[in-house]
Design an enzyme around this catalytic site. Structure first.
Site, PDB file in Angstrom:
ATOM      1  N   LYS A 159       0.822  -1.211   0.000  1.00 52.84           N
ATOM      2  CA  LYS A 159       0.000   0.000   0.000  1.00 52.84           C
ATOM      3  C   LYS A 159       0.854   1.257   0.000  1.00 52.84           C
ATOM      4  CE  LYS A 159      -3.879   2.153   2.431  1.00 52.84           C
ATOM      5  NZ  LYS A 159      -4.834   2.013   3.556  1.00 52.84           N
ATOM      6  N   HIS A 161       3.033   0.354   8.272  1.00 45.32           N
ATOM      7  CA  HIS A 161       2.373   1.609   8.605  1.00 45.32           C
ATOM      8  C   HIS A 161       3.387   2.749   8.552  1.00 45.32           C
ATOM      9  CE1 HIS A 161      -1.004  -0.550  11.029  1.00 45.32           C
ATOM     10  NE2 HIS A 161      -1.290  -0.450   9.745  1.00 45.32           N
ATOM     11  N   TYR A 200      -4.634  -0.281  15.790  1.00 39.59           N
ATOM     12  CA  TYR A 200      -4.844  -1.701  15.519  1.00 39.59           C
ATOM     13  C   TYR A 200      -4.824  -2.542  16.790  1.00 39.59           C
ATOM     14  CZ  TYR A 200      -4.754  -1.723  10.416  1.00 39.59           C
ATOM     15  OH  TYR A 200      -5.074  -1.553   9.098  1.00 39.59           O
TER      16      TYR A 200
END
Length: 349
Positions: free
Chosen positions: A218, A311, A320
């Site tokens: 990502k 992250h 989380y």
């Protein structure tokens, strides 16, 4: 008498700082589709991923479905139009509308989903305004939707995990594959699309690591994720079986017809399993949250966890780590300073 001379052609310049782009929009009108295509081409030139482009297309499609051909041109979209659309999403739109297997009856999308669409619309209209395609940005004064405080996504309980794993029939390929995927997600914290895109050469069965290339990650950063020996063994078995049936160039996770196993297909299978087991919520991202919580409970540190989860901001990692009341009691019982005082041999207070 001095001679006059012309410096600039055309009418005298005004003091309203009117730009060339502003003047252009007076003569040219763009339909929503035409304007969006200009935006998409610009984003493709910037190297935006195909999945992000699809997200923009989906956002515009949802918006146009709501407009229902009442407005076809970009200059017909006002701030009032955007606010009316937001109110529709909050109070009328059915979640998963059109998906017969997931469609609900409660009206109104989640604030999270609404804000995803609103962010995309703001990005599109900001671009169109900057490029002079529209005279005013209808989203410039539209804030994101606020919500009352609510719990972050919770991980699964130990009892739910046991029930999920026990529900799979290992003799059936599809169920054994699903069980292997669940174990992989809980062992590594991979995102579902990262896991399902894995090919055999991305798994180092000797060093017990998985390579997530930048094209898939990502945050567009290559990373290596450690895996347990037990999960690596299952992945090796799965790879051997899929290659035996579908050839050496197949992905790790395939459906029974030799096609790539998709995230949507896995979500549908989890949705059916949720009803069967009586679990309130069950979706792929919950396994990632379960991994993060249990990693910390088992003694892992948050900085290593941040790297594993990919992250960019450690605050995201903190979100989380959601523990239920039982986990809080267990941790307090284990680490309470006062309890340690009482447990010292011969200590009296």
């Amino acid at each position: 008498m001095g001679r006059k001379f012309i410096v600039e052609r055309g009418p005298k310049a005004t003091n309203d700082r009117q730009s060339n782009n502003d003047r252009k929009t007076r003569d040219v009108r763009y339909t929503i589709d035409e304007a969006v295509e200009i935006f998409i081409r610009a984003k493709e030139a910037e190297g935006i991923r195909a999945s992000t482009i699809k997200g923009y297309y989906d956002t515009v499609r949802y918006f146009k479905d709501w407009l229902n051909e009442e407005k076809q041109y970009t200059d017909e979209i006002s701030a009032t139009t955007i606010r009316e659309y937001i109110n529709y999403l909050r109070t009328e739109r059915l979640p998963y509308q059109g998906d017969t297997q997931r469609e609900g009856t409660t009206k109104g999308l989640s604030v999270y989903t609404i804000n995803i669409r609103l962010r995309n619309l703001r990005t599109i209209f900001r671009f169109l305004f900057t490029e002079g395609i529209i005279m005013a940005n209808p989203t410039s004064n539209i804030p994101l939707v606020k919500d009352d405080a609510h719990e972050e996504v919770q991980g699964l309980t130990d009892e739910e995990i046991d029930a999920i794993l026990a529900s799979y029939e290992d003799k059936l390929f599809a169920q054994w594959r699903d069980k292997t995927l669940v174990l992989l997600l809980m062992d590594t914290g991979l995102r579902i699309n990262e896991a399902l895109s894995l090919a055999g050469d991305q798994v180092d069965f000797k060093e017990l690591t998985i390579l997530v290339p930048s094209q898939i990650a990502k945050n567009r950063k290559y990373r290596e994720v450690p895996i347990s020996r037990e999960v690596a063994k299952r992945l090796r078995q799965l790879l051997d079986e899929t290659q035996q049936y579908f050839g050496d160039d197949c992905q790790l996770f395939m459906n029974s017809y030799g096609e790539d196993f998709t995230a949507d297909a896995f979500r549908r299978r989890l949705n059916r399993l949720k009803g069967k087991l009586g679990i309130e919520k069950l979706h792929p991202h919950m396994f990632r949250h379960t991994f993060a919580r249990n990693y910390i409970l088992n003694g892992g540190d948050i900085f290593t966890l941040q790297k594993i989860l990919d992250h960019a901001d450690i605050q995201t990692t903190r979100k989380y780590i959601q523990m239920d009341k039982e986990h809080l009691r267990q941790q307090h019982n284990k680490f309470s300073p006062v309890r340690r005082l009482f447990n010292r041999k011969g200590r009296k207070l």
